[in-house]
Design a protein around this motif. Structure first.
Motif, PDB file in Angstrom:
ATOM      1  N   VAL A  79      11.603  70.705  32.609  1.00 43.18           N
ATOM      2  CA  VAL A  79      11.785  72.032  32.997  1.00 43.18           C
ATOM      3  C   VAL A  79      11.238  72.174  34.521  1.00 43.18           C
ATOM      4  O   VAL A  79      11.902  72.930  35.129  1.00 43.18           O
ATOM      5  CB  VAL A  79      11.122  72.889  32.104  1.00 43.18           C
ATOM      6  CG1 VAL A  79      11.323  74.398  32.495  1.00 43.18           C
ATOM      7  CG2 VAL A  79      11.976  72.872  30.594  1.00 43.18           C
ATOM      8  N   CYS A 127      14.324  73.378  27.186  1.00 41.35           N
ATOM      9  CA  CYS A 127      14.477  72.297  28.066  1.00 41.35           C
ATOM     10  C   CYS A 127      16.138  71.994  27.613  1.00 41.35           C
ATOM     11  O   CYS A 127      16.152  71.189  26.667  1.00 41.35           O
ATOM     12  CB  CYS A 127      13.619  71.422  27.733  1.00 41.35           C
ATOM     13  SG  CYS A 127      13.812  69.874  28.599  1.00 41.35           S
ATOM     14  N   ASN A 141       9.459  67.616  28.119  1.00 41.54           N
ATOM     15  CA  ASN A 141       9.952  69.075  28.131  1.00 41.54           C
ATOM     16  C   ASN A 141       9.250  69.810  29.379  1.00 41.54           C
ATOM     17  O   ASN A 141      10.014  70.421  30.368  1.00 41.54           O
ATOM     18  CB  ASN A 141       9.650  70.258  27.088  1.00 41.54           C
ATOM     19  CG  ASN A 141      10.482  69.856  25.714  1.00 41.54           C
ATOM     20  OD1 ASN A 141      10.183  70.276  24.765  1.00 41.54           O
ATOM     21  ND2 ASN A 141      11.484  69.190  25.942  1.00 41.54           N
TER      22      ASN A 141
END
Length: 152
Positions: A138, A48, A134
């Protein structure tokens, strides 16, 4: 990479709860420096870039030295981390990659040498929280601000 969507606006009730959890983790009593480091390590594992940049920057603002930030990804080989930080990194890696091997009893026992049961619970919640961020960043291609010199 082009952002996919602004997840904050798509599920505001969940995002508000996540922000509240994030605040609770930040105020849970674990060292602020440790929280920065474990958020950085989980974000590195998860790829990330948004969170790696943000947690590196926040750690620097709170006094973390550059050398330690550079070496978080190579913590096993660096002498710059305390035994408590090393235990936290090992725990965070196992919990973040839980599908690989679970969390072995040996790691659990070793981590309890550096964290109380309450602290280990807080560390695990902190790990889960950064993993949620994250996955959102992402999945939806959250983009961190570019420095002015590199902006297109």
């Amino acid at each position: 990479m082009k952002p996919r969507l602004n997840f904050y606006g798509q599920a505001p009730e969940l995002t508000k709860a996540l922000v509240a959890l994030n605040k609770a983790v930040d105020e849970c009593g674990l060292e602020k420096s440790l929280l920065h480091l474990i958020k950085l390590r989980a974000s590195q594992i998860n790829g990330c870039s948004f969170c790696v940049e943000m947690h590196s920057r926040e750690a620097r603002v709170d006094g973390e030295i550059e050398q330690r930030l550079y070496l978080v990804s190579a913590w096993k080989e660096s002498p710059l981390f305390t035994d408590r930080e090393r235990a936290a990194f090992a725990w965070v890696e196992a919990v973040t990659k839980i599908a690989d091997a679970g969390v072995p009893d040996e790691l659990y026992d070793k981590t309890l040498q550096h964290f109380s049961a309450e602290e280990l619970t807080k560390l695990t919640v902190a790990t889960g929280m950064i993993n949620i961020w994250n996955r959102l960043c992402v999945s939806f291609h959250a983009i961190h601000p570019m420095p002015a010199a590199n902006a297109a």
